[in-house]
Scaffold this motif. Sequence first.
Motif, PDB file in Angstrom:
ATOM      1  N   GLN A   1       0.476  -1.028   0.335  1.00  5.67           N
ATOM      2  CA  GLN A   1      -0.181   0.013  -0.068  1.00  5.67           C
ATOM      3  C   GLN A   1       1.039   1.418   0.176  1.00  5.67           C
ATOM      4  O   GLN A   1       1.390   2.411   1.209  1.00  5.67           O
ATOM      5  CB  GLN A   1      -0.772  -0.128   1.162  1.00  5.67           C
ATOM      6  N   PHE A   2       1.579   1.369  -1.130  1.00  2.18           N
ATOM      7  CA  PHE A   2       2.561   2.644  -1.233  1.00  2.18           C
ATOM      8  C   PHE A   2       1.431   4.221  -2.147  1.00  2.18           C
ATOM      9  O   PHE A   2       2.166   4.179  -2.275  1.00  2.18           O
ATOM     10  CB  PHE A   2       3.598   2.091  -2.529  1.00  2.18           C
ATOM     11  N   SER A   3       0.491   4.564  -1.211  1.00  2.00           N
ATOM     12  CA  SER A   3      -0.257   5.431  -1.445  1.00  2.00           C
ATOM     13  C   SER A   3       0.946   6.271  -1.306  1.00  2.00           C
ATOM     14  O   SER A   3       1.224   7.029  -0.405  1.00  2.00           O
ATOM     15  CB  SER A   3      -1.607   5.482  -0.848  1.00  2.00           C
ATOM     16  N   LEU A   4      -0.234   7.307  -1.875  1.00  2.00           N
ATOM     17  CA  LEU A   4       0.260   8.724  -1.779  1.00  2.00           C
ATOM     18  C   LEU A   4      -0.343   9.426  -1.154  1.00  2.00           C
ATOM     19  O   LEU A   4      -0.974  10.593  -0.154  1.00  2.00           O
ATOM     20  CB  LEU A   4      -0.131   9.688  -2.858  1.00  2.00           C
ATOM     21  N   PHE A   5      -2.112   9.129  -0.523  1.00  2.00           N
ATOM     22  CA  PHE A   5      -2.895   9.725   0.257  1.00  2.00           C
ATOM     23  C   PHE A   5      -3.989   8.432   0.372  1.00  2.00           C
ATOM     24  O   PHE A   5      -4.053   7.878  -0.271  1.00  2.00           O
ATOM     25  CB  PHE A   5      -3.721  11.028  -0.019  1.00  2.00           C
ATOM     26  N   GLU A   6      -4.313   8.685   1.754  1.00  2.00           N
ATOM     27  CA  GLU A   6      -5.323   7.558   2.052  1.00  2.00           C
ATOM     28  C   GLU A   6      -6.223   8.380   3.291  1.00  2.00           C
ATOM     29  O   GLU A   6      -5.658   8.963   4.057  1.00  2.00           O
ATOM     30  CB  GLU A   6      -5.125   6.575   2.645  1.00  2.00           C
ATOM     31  N   GLY A   7      -7.459   7.650   3.882  1.00  5.60           N
ATOM     32  CA  GLY A   7      -7.755   8.105   4.831  1.00  5.60           C
ATOM     33  C   GLY A   7      -7.275   6.575   6.146  1.00  5.60           C
ATOM     34  O   GLY A   7      -6.331   6.487   6.133  1.00  5.60           O
ATOM     35  N   MET A   8      -8.682   5.410   5.884  1.00  8.76           N
ATOM     36  CA  MET A   8      -7.871   4.343   6.542  1.00  8.76           C
ATOM     37  C   MET A   8      -8.279   3.053   5.367  1.00  8.76           C
ATOM     38  O   MET A   8      -9.056   2.605   5.579  1.00  8.76           O
ATOM     39  CB  MET A   8      -8.642   3.839   8.209  1.00  8.76           C
ATOM     40  N   PRO A   9      -7.501   2.442   4.857  1.00 17.18           N
ATOM     41  CA  PRO A   9      -7.608   1.531   3.445  1.00 17.18           C
ATOM     42  C   PRO A   9      -7.848   0.351   4.421  1.00 17.18           C
ATOM     43  O   PRO A   9      -7.041  -0.035   5.276  1.00 17.18           O
ATOM     44  CB  PRO A   9      -5.828   1.695   3.350  1.00 17.18           C
ATOM     45  N   SER A  10      -8.640   0.180   3.544  1.00 15.50           N
ATOM     46  CA  SER A  10      -9.549  -1.690   3.332  1.00 15.50           C
ATOM     47  C   SER A  10      -8.428  -2.467   3.369  1.00 15.50           C
ATOM     48  O   SER A  10      -8.867  -3.022   4.154  1.00 15.50           O
ATOM     49  CB  SER A  10     -11.228  -1.439   3.688  1.00 15.50           C
ATOM     50  N   SER A  11      -8.110  -2.238   2.350  1.00 17.66           N
ATOM     51  CA  SER A  11      -7.770  -3.684   1.181  1.00 17.66           C
ATOM     52  C   SER A  11      -6.679  -3.877   2.884  1.00 17.66           C
ATOM     53  O   SER A  11      -6.576  -5.200   1.799  1.00 17.66           O
ATOM     54  CB  SER A  11      -7.244  -2.712  -0.276  1.00 17.66           C
ATOM     55  N   ILE A  12      -5.371  -3.063   2.994  1.00 20.30           N
ATOM     56  CA  ILE A  12      -4.358  -3.346   4.023  1.00 20.30           C
ATOM     57  C   ILE A  12      -4.718  -4.412   5.123  1.00 20.30           C
ATOM     58  O   ILE A  12      -4.760  -5.158   5.369  1.00 20.30           O
ATOM     59  CB  ILE A  12      -3.562  -2.728   3.616  1.00 20.30           C
ATOM     60  N   CYS A  13      -6.223  -3.961   5.619  1.00 23.48           N
ATOM     61  CA  CYS A  13      -6.075  -4.457   6.999  1.00 23.48           C
ATOM     62  C   CYS A  13      -7.319  -5.778   6.059  1.00 23.48           C
ATOM     63  O   CYS A  13      -6.462  -6.971   7.372  1.00 23.48           O
ATOM     64  CB  CYS A  13      -7.559  -3.570   7.537  1.00 23.48           C
ATOM     65  N   GLU A  14      -7.866  -5.987   5.368  1.00 22.77           N
ATOM     66  CA  GLU A  14      -8.796  -7.457   4.643  1.00 22.77           C
ATOM     67  C   GLU A  14      -7.074  -8.453   4.560  1.00 22.77           C
ATOM     68  O   GLU A  14      -7.420  -9.366   4.542  1.00 22.77           O
ATOM     69  CB  GLU A  14      -9.462  -6.976   3.306  1.00 22.77           C
ATOM     70  N   ALA A  15      -5.913  -7.698   4.050  1.00 21.45           N
ATOM     71  CA  ALA A  15      -5.227  -8.617   3.805  1.00 21.45           C
ATOM     72  C   ALA A  15      -4.272  -9.537   5.276  1.00 21.45           C
ATOM     73  O   ALA A  15      -3.640 -10.349   4.855  1.00 21.45           O
ATOM     74  CB  ALA A  15      -4.539  -8.027   2.716  1.00 21.45           C
ATOM     75  N   MET A  16      -3.869  -8.493   6.124  1.00 20.42           N
ATOM     76  CA  MET A  16      -3.334  -8.130   6.933  1.00 20.42           C
ATOM     77  C   MET A  16      -4.237  -9.791   8.121  1.00 20.42           C
ATOM     78  O   MET A  16      -3.817 -10.789   8.396  1.00 20.42           O
ATOM     79  CB  MET A  16      -3.100  -7.361   7.835  1.00 20.42           C
ATOM     80  N   LEU A  17      -5.932  -9.741   7.675  1.00 24.04           N
ATOM     81  CA  LEU A  17      -6.468 -10.649   8.544  1.00 24.04           C
ATOM     82  C   LEU A  17      -6.533 -11.601   8.131  1.00 24.04           C
ATOM     83  O   LEU A  17      -6.768 -12.973   8.009  1.00 24.04           O
ATOM     84  CB  LEU A  17      -7.678 -10.598   8.392  1.00 24.04           C
ATOM     85  N   CYS A  18      -5.617 -12.165   6.530  1.00 28.15           N
ATOM     86  CA  CYS A  18      -5.703 -13.370   4.956  1.00 28.15           C
ATOM     87  C   CYS A  18      -3.544 -13.621   5.867  1.00 28.15           C
ATOM     88  O   CYS A  18      -3.307 -14.359   4.630  1.00 28.15           O
ATOM     89  CB  CYS A  18      -6.062 -12.639   4.436  1.00 28.15           C
ATOM     90  N   GLU A  19      -3.770 -13.011   6.814  1.00 31.72           N
ATOM     91  CA  GLU A  19      -1.663 -13.377   7.190  1.00 31.72           C
ATOM     92  C   GLU A  19      -1.179 -12.249   5.907  1.00 31.72           C
ATOM     93  O   GLU A  19       0.296 -13.059   5.589  1.00 31.72           O
ATOM     94  CB  GLU A  19      -1.759 -14.632   7.248  1.00 31.72           C
ATOM     95  N   CYS A  20      -0.946 -11.673   5.178  1.00 31.93           N
ATOM     96  CA  CYS A  20      -0.157 -10.738   4.255  1.00 31.93           C
ATOM     97  C   CYS A  20       0.764 -10.069   5.664  1.00 31.93           C
ATOM     98  O   CYS A  20       0.125  -9.714   6.430  1.00 31.93           O
ATOM     99  CB  CYS A  20      -1.062  -9.770   3.596  1.00 31.93           C
ATOM    100  N   VAL A  21       2.053 -10.198   5.048  1.00 32.33           N
ATOM    101  CA  VAL A  21       2.675  -9.243   5.454  1.00 32.33           C
ATOM    102  C   VAL A  21       2.898  -8.080   5.166  1.00 32.33           C
ATOM    103  O   VAL A  21       2.981  -7.810   3.782  1.00 32.33           O
ATOM    104  CB  VAL A  21       4.183  -9.750   5.714  1.00 32.33           C
ATOM    105  N   PRO A  22       2.030  -6.934   6.068  1.00 32.84           N
ATOM    106  CA  PRO A  22       2.615  -5.299   5.306  1.00 32.84           C
ATOM    107  C   PRO A  22       3.431  -4.780   4.652  1.00 32.84           C
ATOM    108  O   PRO A  22       4.248  -4.310   5.702  1.00 32.84           O
ATOM    109  CB  PRO A  22       1.384  -4.653   6.136  1.00 32.84           C
TER     110      PRO A  22
END
Length: 366
Positions: free
Chosen positions: A274-295
């Motif tokens: 998630q190398f974004s320039l701007f976000e609020g609270m990005p959902s995709s990274i949270c969902e992926a972390m629940l699936c055991e991705c290293v962020p």
Amino acid sequence: MKNKKKILFIKNLYQNPKFITNDIDILSKEYSVKLLNFKSRKNAFIIFSLMYQFIYLLFNIWKFDLIYIWFADYLSFYPVIFSKLFSKKSIICAGGYEATYIPEINMGVFTNASLSKSVRAFCVRYSLKNCTYILPVDETLIEHTNNYIYSDTPGKAPLKDGIKEFIPGIKTEFRTMYLGYDSELFKKPGNIAKEKSVVSAGLIVNDDEFRRKGFDLLINAAKQLPDVKFVLIGFNDENLDKHKNNVSSNVELHKIVPYSKLIEEYCRAKVYAQFSLFEGMPSSICEAMLCECVPVGSTVNGIPKIIDGCGFIAEKRSMVEIVDTIEKAINAEEALGKKSREHIMKLFSYKNREDALIKLTRSILS
């Protein structure tokens, strides 16, 4: 039950992400919730949507005890006006677009570059100044200094944004309320093994979103990491056609996919980026972390708080840092992915959001 308090829930017809529908489900457990969709249109055609909303509110606002709105925009203007006229409480959930202006990627509403944009900015300012509560999904949407966005541009000052930056002296009460995620929905089955791959997801409908989500950086990183697979998800047809022939062989580009397919990709990938320039609270990274991705991600808005020791952060928009963080994550022990899941379950659970939202609405409607 006849004595249930009534909530008018207002959102954009075309925006149905899980975090919005979750709030509908949460509020419906305790209240009678009426959904009023706002059909966003381009240019002057927005007037027809505003007319419909005005007429609906004129004849129906008296029925409701609370007005609940996702995002400040045209769609929040009349609801806030009618709420004040009829002494109703109103809540606006702020997701990010109403807290910034970044001209390089056409992000945010606070610009007077044209008459239509000036009107839109006025609607947002009025809504935020006159609603009862603003619920930003992260504290950085209130006040923030973005040191990452221009870190690759020598001599350019950091970006200062947040609602208070654009509406000085705003008196509306802020209640930061993080989004919540279902750990049973986003869960890696034991029979799926992690692959040497990086996944990232967004809604890529133009060049601005392509760059904002950092997809340009990931495509370049893939060229330097030929033994790592990169899976980028969320392109519309036009942008898929535009980019599919300009990527290396270890990059897969996908259209917008169903949640089941998205979860499948999360479960397979070792890393979420998630190398974004701007976000609020990005959902995709949270969902992926629940699936055991290293962020891995940029030091922007809510991203560092989400990662928080469970992955790796790039302080600057530099290919050296981007590649370095990805390599560290690819080579990390799988225990870090399990730690990521536990972190999201603890801090950003569906239950946490439910408890906070019900507590607030009860205090308003008691």
